[in-house]
Every structure is written in structure tokens, then in C-alpha cells.
Design a protein around this motif. Structure first.
Motif, PDB file in Angstrom:
ATOM      1  N   LYS A 172       3.073 -12.324   8.901  1.00 54.06           N
ATOM      2  CA  LYS A 172       3.249 -10.947   8.005  1.00 54.06           C
ATOM      3  C   LYS A 172       2.351  -9.938   8.356  1.00 54.06           C
ATOM      4  O   LYS A 172       1.638  -9.965   9.160  1.00 54.06           O
ATOM      5  CB  LYS A 172       2.071 -11.283   6.944  1.00 54.06           C
ATOM      6  CG  LYS A 172       3.145 -12.422   5.682  1.00 54.06           C
ATOM      7  CD  LYS A 172       4.075 -11.446   4.397  1.00 54.06           C
ATOM      8  CE  LYS A 172       4.943 -12.736   3.533  1.00 54.06           C
ATOM      9  NZ  LYS A 172       4.728 -13.711   3.961  1.00 54.06           N
ATOM     10  N   ALA A 173       3.214  -8.915   9.206  1.00 51.07           N
ATOM     11  CA  ALA A 173       2.611  -8.021   9.616  1.00 51.07           C
ATOM     12  C   ALA A 173       2.144  -6.776   8.690  1.00 51.07           C
ATOM     13  O   ALA A 173       2.374  -7.041   7.071  1.00 51.07           O
ATOM     14  CB  ALA A 173       3.614  -6.715   9.919  1.00 51.07           C
ATOM     15  N   LEU A 227      -9.918   1.583  -2.905  1.00 53.06           N
ATOM     16  CA  LEU A 227      -9.083   1.549  -1.725  1.00 53.06           C
ATOM     17  C   LEU A 227      -8.426   0.426  -1.650  1.00 53.06           C
ATOM     18  O   LEU A 227      -9.345  -0.655  -1.929  1.00 53.06           O
ATOM     19  CB  LEU A 227      -9.856   2.462  -0.601  1.00 53.06           C
ATOM     20  CG  LEU A 227     -11.190   3.342  -0.725  1.00 53.06           C
ATOM     21  CD1 LEU A 227     -11.768   3.897   0.256  1.00 53.06           C
ATOM     22  CD2 LEU A 227     -10.259   4.477  -0.934  1.00 53.06           C
ATOM     23  N   LYS A 228      -7.661   0.653  -1.683  1.00 52.90           N
ATOM     24  CA  LYS A 228      -6.673  -0.576  -0.476  1.00 52.90           C
ATOM     25  C   LYS A 228      -7.124  -1.194  -0.034  1.00 52.90           C
ATOM     26  O   LYS A 228      -7.528   0.009   0.960  1.00 52.90           O
ATOM     27  CB  LYS A 228      -5.189   0.111  -1.277  1.00 52.90           C
ATOM     28  CG  LYS A 228      -4.331  -1.010  -0.686  1.00 52.90           C
ATOM     29  CD  LYS A 228      -3.603  -1.552  -2.163  1.00 52.90           C
ATOM     30  CE  LYS A 228      -3.222  -3.406  -2.170  1.00 52.90           C
ATOM     31  NZ  LYS A 228      -2.944  -3.607  -2.926  1.00 52.90           N
ATOM     32  N   CYS A 229      -6.873  -2.421   0.560  1.00 50.02           N
ATOM     33  CA  CYS A 229      -7.512  -2.994   1.808  1.00 50.02           C
ATOM     34  C   CYS A 229      -6.618  -4.367   2.225  1.00 50.02           C
ATOM     35  O   CYS A 229      -6.326  -5.117   1.538  1.00 50.02           O
ATOM     36  CB  CYS A 229      -8.707  -3.634   1.394  1.00 50.02           C
ATOM     37  SG  CYS A 229      -9.404  -3.619   3.315  1.00 50.02           S
ATOM     38  N   TYR A 230      -5.950  -3.980   3.369  1.00 48.99           N
ATOM     39  CA  TYR A 230      -5.568  -4.808   4.309  1.00 48.99           C
ATOM     40  C   TYR A 230      -6.524  -5.774   5.725  1.00 48.99           C
ATOM     41  O   TYR A 230      -7.323  -4.890   6.532  1.00 48.99           O
ATOM     42  CB  TYR A 230      -4.124  -4.437   4.591  1.00 48.99           C
ATOM     43  CG  TYR A 230      -3.352  -4.021   3.643  1.00 48.99           C
ATOM     44  CD1 TYR A 230      -2.433  -4.909   2.599  1.00 48.99           C
ATOM     45  CD2 TYR A 230      -2.830  -2.786   3.949  1.00 48.99           C
ATOM     46  CE1 TYR A 230      -1.664  -4.235   1.204  1.00 48.99           C
ATOM     47  CE2 TYR A 230      -2.339  -2.131   2.058  1.00 48.99           C
ATOM     48  CZ  TYR A 230      -2.036  -2.604   1.369  1.00 48.99           C
ATOM     49  OH  TYR A 230      -1.144  -2.458   0.670  1.00 48.99           O
ATOM     50  N   VAL A 231      -6.726  -7.033   5.454  1.00 49.79           N
ATOM     51  CA  VAL A 231      -7.069  -7.183   6.420  1.00 49.79           C
ATOM     52  C   VAL A 231      -6.412  -8.428   7.687  1.00 49.79           C
ATOM     53  O   VAL A 231      -6.009  -9.228   6.781  1.00 49.79           O
ATOM     54  CB  VAL A 231      -8.458  -8.236   5.690  1.00 49.79           C
ATOM     55  CG1 VAL A 231      -9.570  -7.707   5.566  1.00 49.79           C
ATOM     56  CG2 VAL A 231      -8.359  -9.720   4.608  1.00 49.79           C
ATOM     57  N   SER A 232      -6.250  -8.490   9.166  1.00 52.60           N
ATOM     58  CA  SER A 232      -6.185  -9.301   9.306  1.00 52.60           C
ATOM     59  C   SER A 232      -6.719 -10.187   9.574  1.00 52.60           C
ATOM     60  O   SER A 232      -7.628 -10.124  10.296  1.00 52.60           O
ATOM     61  CB  SER A 232      -5.530  -9.637  10.634  1.00 52.60           C
ATOM     62  OG  SER A 232      -4.978 -10.153  11.580  1.00 52.60           O
ATOM     63  N   PRO A 251      -0.673 -13.373   9.193  1.00 60.20           N
ATOM     64  CA  PRO A 251      -2.055 -13.724   9.271  1.00 60.20           C
ATOM     65  C   PRO A 251      -2.738 -11.672   7.670  1.00 60.20           C
ATOM     66  O   PRO A 251      -3.951 -11.677   8.091  1.00 60.20           O
ATOM     67  CB  PRO A 251      -2.437 -12.982  10.513  1.00 60.20           C
ATOM     68  CG  PRO A 251      -1.871 -12.408  11.586  1.00 60.20           C
ATOM     69  CD  PRO A 251      -0.486 -12.775  10.200  1.00 60.20           C
ATOM     70  N   VAL A 252      -1.809 -10.995   8.234  1.00 62.18           N
ATOM     71  CA  VAL A 252      -2.345 -10.002   7.271  1.00 62.18           C
ATOM     72  C   VAL A 252      -2.411 -10.224   6.051  1.00 62.18           C
ATOM     73  O   VAL A 252      -1.127 -11.094   5.243  1.00 62.18           O
ATOM     74  CB  VAL A 252      -1.290  -8.593   7.583  1.00 62.18           C
ATOM     75  CG1 VAL A 252      -1.950  -7.183   6.583  1.00 62.18           C
ATOM     76  CG2 VAL A 252      -1.658  -8.140   8.848  1.00 62.18           C
ATOM     77  N   PHE A 253      -3.422  -9.975   5.198  1.00 60.92           N
ATOM     78  CA  PHE A 253      -4.387 -10.240   3.226  1.00 60.92           C
ATOM     79  C   PHE A 253      -4.516  -9.239   2.941  1.00 60.92           C
ATOM     80  O   PHE A 253      -4.715  -7.930   3.202  1.00 60.92           O
ATOM     81  CB  PHE A 253      -4.666 -11.375   3.227  1.00 60.92           C
ATOM     82  CG  PHE A 253      -4.032 -12.944   3.761  1.00 60.92           C
ATOM     83  CD1 PHE A 253      -2.863 -13.826   2.462  1.00 60.92           C
ATOM     84  CD2 PHE A 253      -4.662 -13.379   4.791  1.00 60.92           C
ATOM     85  CE1 PHE A 253      -2.735 -14.467   3.179  1.00 60.92           C
ATOM     86  CE2 PHE A 253      -3.949 -14.212   5.495  1.00 60.92           C
ATOM     87  CZ  PHE A 253      -3.369 -15.554   4.687  1.00 60.92           C
TER      88      PHE A 253
END
Ligand SMILES: Cc1cc2nc3c(=O)[nH]c(=O)nc-3n(C[C@H](O)[C@H](O)[C@H](O)COP(=O)(O)OP(=O)(O)OC[C@H]3O[C@@H](n4cnc5c(N)ncnc54)[C@H](O)[C@@H]3O)c2cc1C
Ligand code: FES
Length: 256
Positions: A96-97, A206-211, A247-249
Motif C-alpha cells: 500500500k502506498a 493528528l492523523k498519522c501514517y507510518v511505513s 507497509p503503510v499503516f
């Protein structure tokens, strides 16, 4: 178009000590990746090492793919030995991007995590506030280029040889307190850094996306070798596959 293809090595040069940048040119038409996706690269000329290794796409255009990598063990040492003109087996783009940012965003990276975030900065030129930490000045790879792509950039090093001495997460907290209250956070780097970034984002709503990075065997969701504990689950397990669901969650999904 297939995700399995052969690519020619265009060059494979040192970006710093223990870091190389490999440029590949697919020999057949290949799918165009999105920032945050990754590829499995053949890691040996024989069956040793047998398994391909996962790498985030660093930069890409129609005819080439670039990967920035740290030489760590047997696989990356073997990849570092590839020469111009070699043909290697590649699988991708996989996973996933990053969700497309809707305006300004904060990008937080530690070390070679810049490899995953760089193309997001490039695609959203002038919209990022960058927080980039490394052990020392030499390991702030592509520092100037990343700074030019960002509206603002903060650098930290462990030894104070560039930017401020200290932790990139402290800089992030300070910025959020003063200016960053409504921007989402995108992060890639060592696990302890990501855990801290996720906690800071949560405290500030805050919205947060981690790889995330995990050891991978197949890279395509079949072996369950890359699972992480997650709040909402695939099946009954409470785990998610980094190669397939990531890898992006969303940082809220991960059990830190
Ligand atoms: C989705 C994804 C994207 C990645 N993108 C990049 C990238 O752009 N650039 C880059 O340099 N690296 C990246 N990595 C990490 C890279 O895949 C590993 O460094 C590489 O597989 C190590 O192979 P090796 O055979 O050289 O090391 P090994 O001999 O397998 O291991 C050497 C050391 O590295 C550790 N290690 C190995 N693999 C990982 C891993 N996946 N996560 C954490 N520690 C590991 C081992 O525990 C060991 O201490 C990524 C990993 C994933 C899962
Ligand atoms: S690496 Fe095999 S399931 Fe993810």
C-alpha cells in the motif's frame, strides 16, 4: 503488465559510506509505483542468498527505478556488488502506498527512511514540513534535495555534526505545539522513532501514517513472515502483513 520483471542495472554507486543508490531500467513495460510502495530485488547471482530483499522505491520515472539502500548483511552486500549492465529479477510495485496528502503535511524520517518518503515529497513539492534525523551529517542522505522539495525542513543528528543535536521527534513535538496542529503526519524510520511519532500524533489528535519494516520472505502475502500485531485483524489473528496490508499503516491500527 506483470509485477515480475527483469531490469538492467544502470548504475550502483555509493551515496555515502555503507549506502548505495541503485538505478534500474526495466527491460519490459513495468507498472508505475506510488510513493510508499516497495519492490523485492534479487539479492544474489546464485541461490545464495535465495530470497529477494524488500526496498522502498526512492525515485522513479517512466524508464527507471531508483533504490537507496544501506548495506547491512548478506543480501545487501550482494546487491552492492551488482554492476552496470547486470540483469536482475525484480517484483513490484508491492504493498500500500501513502494516502495522497490533501494539502500541507509533516514528513518525519530517520536514517534511510528517507528512501520511502522522498518520492512523496517530490510529488507534493512545497507542501511538506520535513523532520529528518540521522546519526551524523554524512548519513543525512539527499539532505539538500529533500530540503528544496519541502516548505520547511528541520534536521537533527545524534552527534550534532549537522542540524540540531538531538532527536527528530523532539523537533516534531516543538513544531506541532507552535504551528502544526492541523497537519497529518507521514513517517518512516526505525521502529522506536515511529512509536514515538505515533504517540505524539495521538496526543495532538493528528492523523498519522507510518511505513513499517519487517523481515520479508515472499513479499506477496503468502508466507505470513512479515506480520505485525494490529488492532483490527485479518481473519482471527490480530495481525497484519506488512507486505500486503502495509507497509503503510494508519498509526492507530498498529499495536505499538
Ligand atoms: C517494505 C520495506 C522497505 C524497505 N526499504 C528499504 C530501503 O529503501 N532502503 C534500505 O536500506 N532498506 C530498506 N528496507 C530494509 C531492507 O529490506 C533490509 O535492510 C534488507 O532486507 C537486509 O538484507 P540483508 O540480507 O543485507 O541483511 P540480513 O543479513 O538479512 O540482516 C542484517 C541485519 O539487518 C536486520 N534486518 C534485516 N532486514 C530487516 C528489516 N526488514 N527490518 C529491520 N531490520 C532488518 C537484521 O535483523 C540484521 O540485524 C526495507 C524493508 C521493508 C520491509
Ligand atoms: S513477506 Fe510473505 S506474507 Fe509478507
Amino acid at each position: 503488465m506483470h509485477r515480475h520483471f527483469k531490469a538492467k542495472v544502470v548504475d550502483n554507486n555509493f551515496a555515502a559510506e555503507a549506502f548505495k543508490l541503485i538505478t534500474l531500467s526495466p527491460v519490459s513495460e513495468a507498472l508505475v509505483p506510488l510513493p510508499g510502495q516497495f519492490y523485492m530485488l534479487e539479492s544474489g547471482r546464485s541461490t545464495d542468498p535465495l530470497l529477494k530483499r524488500p526496498f522502498s522505491v526512492f525515485r522513479f520515472n517512466e524508464g527507471s527505478l531508483q533504490f537507496l539502500y544501506r548495506i547491512r548483511g548478506r543480501g545487501t552486500t550482494s546487491i552492492a556488488g551488482f554492476n552496470k549492465g547486470d540483469l536482475i529479477n525484480v517484483v513490484g510495485p508491492l504493498g500500500k502506498a501513502y494516502p495522497e496528502p490533501d494539502g500541507r503535511f509533516m514528513a518525519v524520517t530517520g536514517g534511510v527512511g528517507i528512501a520511502s518518503l522522498y518520492s512523496l515529497l517530490e510529488r507534493n513539492r512545497g507542501n511538506s514540513v520535513l523532520f529528518y534525523g540521522a546519526r551524523n551529517a554524512a548519513e543525512l542522505l539527499y539532505r539538500e534535495e529533500a530540503e528544496k522539495l519541502s516548505a520547511k525542513a528541520f534536521f537533527t543528528t545524534d552527534d550534532g555534526s549537522a542540524g540540531e543535536q538531538g532527536l527528530v521527534t523532539d523537533k516534531l513535538s516543538e513544531f506541532i505545539k507552535n504551528e502544526g496542529k492541523s497537519m497529518p503526519v507521514y513517517a518512516c524510520g526505525p521502529h522506536p522513532m515511529l512509536r514515538k511519532v505515533a504517540a505524539i500524533a495521538k496526543q495532538n489528535n493528528l492523523k498519522c501514517y507510518v511505513s513499517l519494516e519487517e523481515h520479508m520472505a515472499c513479499g506477496i502475502g503468502a508466507c505470513l513472515g512479515c506480520v505485525v500485531k494490529a488492532k483490527s485483524s485479518v481473519g482471527d489473528y490480530g495481525y497484519k502483513r506488512v507486505c500486503k496490508e502495509g507497509p503503510v499503516f494508519d498509526a492507530d491500527e498498529v499495536l505499538w
